[in-house]
Design a protein around this motif. Structure first.
Motif, PDB file in Angstrom:
ATOM      1  N   GLU A 172      -2.449  -8.608   4.085  1.00 46.26           N
ATOM      2  CA  GLU A 172      -2.015  -7.780   5.359  1.00 46.26           C
ATOM      3  C   GLU A 172      -3.149  -6.873   5.624  1.00 46.26           C
ATOM      4  O   GLU A 172      -4.065  -6.590   4.962  1.00 46.26           O
ATOM      5  CB  GLU A 172      -0.696  -6.790   5.034  1.00 46.26           C
ATOM      6  N   ARG A 227      -3.772  12.462  12.607  1.00 49.15           N
ATOM      7  CA  ARG A 227      -2.919  12.126  11.330  1.00 49.15           C
ATOM      8  C   ARG A 227      -1.416  12.986  11.283  1.00 49.15           C
ATOM      9  O   ARG A 227      -0.643  12.337  10.864  1.00 49.15           O
ATOM     10  CB  ARG A 227      -3.960  12.682  10.178  1.00 49.15           C
ATOM     11  N   ARG A 287     -14.562   9.610   1.645  1.00 48.97           N
ATOM     12  CA  ARG A 287     -14.530  11.210   1.594  1.00 48.97           C
ATOM     13  C   ARG A 287     -15.417  11.481   0.321  1.00 48.97           C
ATOM     14  O   ARG A 287     -15.576  10.734  -0.561  1.00 48.97           O
ATOM     15  CB  ARG A 287     -13.104  11.389   1.184  1.00 48.97           C
ATOM     16  N   TYR A 329     -11.615   2.764  -2.557  1.00 49.60           N
ATOM     17  CA  TYR A 329     -11.377   1.596  -1.463  1.00 49.60           C
ATOM     18  C   TYR A 329     -12.897   0.675  -1.791  1.00 49.60           C
ATOM     19  O   TYR A 329     -13.686   1.283  -2.512  1.00 49.60           O
ATOM     20  CB  TYR A 329     -11.499   2.241  -0.170  1.00 49.60           C
ATOM     21  N   ALA A 352      -4.023  -3.653   8.770  1.00 45.80           N
ATOM     22  CA  ALA A 352      -3.433  -2.867   9.805  1.00 45.80           C
ATOM     23  C   ALA A 352      -4.726  -2.146  10.262  1.00 45.80           C
ATOM     24  O   ALA A 352      -5.644  -1.624   9.732  1.00 45.80           O
ATOM     25  CB  ALA A 352      -2.462  -1.881   9.368  1.00 45.80           C
ATOM     26  N   TYR A 388      -7.879  -1.245   7.796  1.00 45.67           N
ATOM     27  CA  TYR A 388      -7.299  -1.160   6.354  1.00 45.67           C
ATOM     28  C   TYR A 388      -6.741  -2.420   5.955  1.00 45.67           C
ATOM     29  O   TYR A 388      -6.207  -2.989   6.753  1.00 45.67           O
ATOM     30  CB  TYR A 388      -6.243   0.063   5.941  1.00 45.67           C
ATOM     31  N   GLY A 389      -7.091  -3.037   4.841  1.00 44.62           N
ATOM     32  CA  GLY A 389      -6.576  -4.327   4.328  1.00 44.62           C
ATOM     33  C   GLY A 389      -6.357  -4.617   2.952  1.00 44.62           C
ATOM     34  O   GLY A 389      -7.250  -4.259   2.240  1.00 44.62           O
ATOM     35  N   THR A 390      -5.368  -5.347   2.499  1.00 40.56           N
ATOM     36  CA  THR A 390      -5.184  -5.614   1.053  1.00 40.56           C
ATOM     37  C   THR A 390      -5.753  -6.733   0.823  1.00 40.56           C
ATOM     38  O   THR A 390      -5.479  -8.010   1.638  1.00 40.56           O
ATOM     39  CB  THR A 390      -3.568  -5.675   0.907  1.00 40.56           C
ATOM     40  N   SER A 427      -7.978  -1.300  -1.569  1.00 46.02           N
ATOM     41  CA  SER A 427      -8.088  -1.948  -0.302  1.00 46.02           C
ATOM     42  C   SER A 427      -9.457  -1.894   0.439  1.00 46.02           C
ATOM     43  O   SER A 427     -10.247  -1.322  -0.167  1.00 46.02           O
ATOM     44  CB  SER A 427      -7.398  -1.097   0.580  1.00 46.02           C
ATOM     45  N   ARG A 467     -13.068   3.003   7.079  1.00 44.02           N
ATOM     46  CA  ARG A 467     -13.253   4.458   7.009  1.00 44.02           C
ATOM     47  C   ARG A 467     -14.198   5.005   6.121  1.00 44.02           C
ATOM     48  O   ARG A 467     -14.633   4.406   5.210  1.00 44.02           O
ATOM     49  CB  ARG A 467     -11.800   4.947   6.714  1.00 44.02           C
ATOM     50  N   LYS A 513      -0.916   0.844  -2.110  1.00 38.06           N
ATOM     51  CA  LYS A 513      -0.648   2.072  -1.255  1.00 38.06           C
ATOM     52  C   LYS A 513      -0.886   1.780   0.086  1.00 38.06           C
ATOM     53  O   LYS A 513      -2.305   1.819   0.424  1.00 38.06           O
ATOM     54  CB  LYS A 513      -1.654   3.109  -2.130  1.00 38.06           C
ATOM     55  N   ILE A 514       0.122   1.272   0.910  1.00 38.63           N
ATOM     56  CA  ILE A 514      -0.340   0.876   2.152  1.00 38.63           C
ATOM     57  C   ILE A 514       0.687   1.653   3.191  1.00 38.63           C
ATOM     58  O   ILE A 514       1.639   2.116   2.775  1.00 38.63           O
ATOM     59  CB  ILE A 514      -0.242  -0.611   2.306  1.00 38.63           C
ATOM     60  N   ASP A 515       0.047   1.320   4.426  1.00 31.27           N
ATOM     61  CA  ASP A 515       1.139   2.230   5.682  1.00 31.27           C
ATOM     62  C   ASP A 515       2.228   1.224   5.890  1.00 31.27           C
ATOM     63  O   ASP A 515       2.222   0.129   5.546  1.00 31.27           O
ATOM     64  CB  ASP A 515       0.159   2.405   6.847  1.00 31.27           C
TER      65      ASP A 515
HETATM   66  P1  5GP Z   1      -6.506   7.071   3.687  1.00 28.23           P
HETATM   67  O1  5GP Z   1      -7.598   7.015   4.906  1.00 28.23           O
HETATM   68  O2  5GP Z   1      -5.781   8.436   3.628  1.00 28.23           O
HETATM   69  O3  5GP Z   1      -6.857   6.796   2.398  1.00 28.23           O
HETATM   70  O4  5GP Z   1      -5.178   6.274   4.079  1.00 28.23           O
HETATM   71  C1  5GP Z   1      -4.694   6.472   5.216  1.00 28.23           C
HETATM   72  C2  5GP Z   1      -3.538   5.257   5.284  1.00 28.23           C
HETATM   73  O5  5GP Z   1      -3.982   4.074   5.221  1.00 28.23           O
HETATM   74  C3  5GP Z   1      -2.249   5.364   4.321  1.00 28.23           C
HETATM   75  O6  5GP Z   1      -1.081   5.700   5.010  1.00 28.23           O
HETATM   76  C4  5GP Z   1      -2.714   4.621   3.349  1.00 28.23           C
HETATM   77  O7  5GP Z   1      -1.399   4.085   2.709  1.00 28.23           O
HETATM   78  C5  5GP Z   1      -3.042   3.571   4.393  1.00 28.23           C
HETATM   79  N1  5GP Z   1      -3.801   2.472   3.622  1.00 28.23           N
HETATM   80  C6  5GP Z   1      -4.673   2.146   2.670  1.00 28.23           C
HETATM   81  N2  5GP Z   1      -5.093   1.124   2.337  1.00 28.23           N
HETATM   82  C7  5GP Z   1      -4.299   0.157   3.421  1.00 28.23           C
HETATM   83  C8  5GP Z   1      -4.090  -1.198   3.488  1.00 28.23           C
HETATM   84  O8  5GP Z   1      -4.858  -1.962   2.673  1.00 28.23           O
HETATM   85  N3  5GP Z   1      -3.455  -1.813   4.217  1.00 28.23           N
HETATM   86  C9  5GP Z   1      -2.515  -0.809   5.224  1.00 28.23           C
HETATM   87  N4  5GP Z   1      -1.609  -1.719   5.719  1.00 28.23           N
HETATM   88  N5  5GP Z   1      -2.699   0.490   4.860  1.00 28.23           N
HETATM   89  C10 5GP Z   1      -3.333   1.186   4.148  1.00 28.23           C
END
Ligand code: 5GP
Length: 195
Positions: free
Chosen positions: A74, A150, A46, A55, A76, A83-85, A39, A43, A103-105
């Motif tokens: 998508e 979170r 880390r 990412y 969000a 975050y985007g796919t 994605s 952010r 792996k998306i929300d």
């Molecule tokens: P993290 O910052 O912990 O890597 O991810 C935070 C949240 O963002 C997680 O619930 C993860 O599944 C979601 N996330 C990661 N990539 C995407 C994305 O491309 N699209 C969406 N909608 N959520 C995402």
């Protein structure tokens, strides 16, 4: 004549701290042929996260430009970051007959379900809410404010498991990964039977 193999879109969601990344790591060890949809996010990385692997890390203006260019299947705003796919990356994998994991929300998954209802939608839950909150606190990767957001969001997200066709409780990483693999195999069988 054999049918060309059809790639499967696999969406995995679950609250922050549930262990999605660890389960996915195990899943890719067990099934290296599975692809991962990298994605885009605004952010900051880390420690240990590699650009283009965990990412694709972009600035906010760049992300907004990608929205305009319709690059996203998508997108969000999650925990105050974008975050985007990548639509292109997902379509390319599916066209090659590859199974690809997103792996998306939950918001993102709702959107993808409307566009691609033939996908496999899986939600990972923790053994208990208490354990989830402990894991989030113990992870130590976020500032206190980000951690509080979170924790709140994780509890809200946990309540949305009911929207998923498949729910897996992550008691043991290896078992959870194997359960997901079995779901993927069953879904392929179903698709084959439907052809
Ligand atoms: P993290 O910052 O912990 O890597 O991810 C935070 C949240 O963002 C997680 O619930 C993860 O599944 C979601 N996330 C990661 N990539 C995407 C994305 O491309 N699209 C969406 N909608 N959520 C995402």
């Amino acid at each position: 004549m054999t049918q060309p193999r059809i790639g499967l879109l696999i969406v995995i969601s679950g609250p922050s701290g549930v262990g999605k990344d660890t389960v996915l790591r195990r899943l890719f060890e067990l099934a290296p042929h599975l692809k991962y949809s990298v994605s885009y996010t605004t952010r900051p990385p880390r420690p240990g996260e590699v650009d283009g692997h965990s990412y694709t890390f972009v600035s906010e203006p760049e992300f907004l430009r990608l929205i305009e260019q319709k690059e996203f299947l998508e997108w969000a705003r999650v925990y105050d970051q974008y975050y985007g796919t990548s639509r292109r990356r997902v379509e390319a994998a599916l066209n090659r007959g590859e199974d690809i994991i997103l792996k998306i929300d939950v918001q993102g998954a709702t959107f993808v379900r409307k566009r691609m209802p033939e996908g496999l939608f899986i939600f990972i839950t923790p053994p208990s809410t208490e354990e989830l909150l402990n894991r989030l606190t113990g992870r130590n990767t976020e500032s206190p404010q980000a951690l509080e957001i979170r924790q709140k969001e994780a509890l809200v997200e946990l309540g949305l498991a009911k929207d998923y066709e498949h729910v897996v409780c992550n008691r043991d990483v290896d078992e959870t990964a194997r359960e997901i693999l079995a779901m993927i195999a069953a879904e392929h069988d179903r698709h084959r039977a439907a052809v």
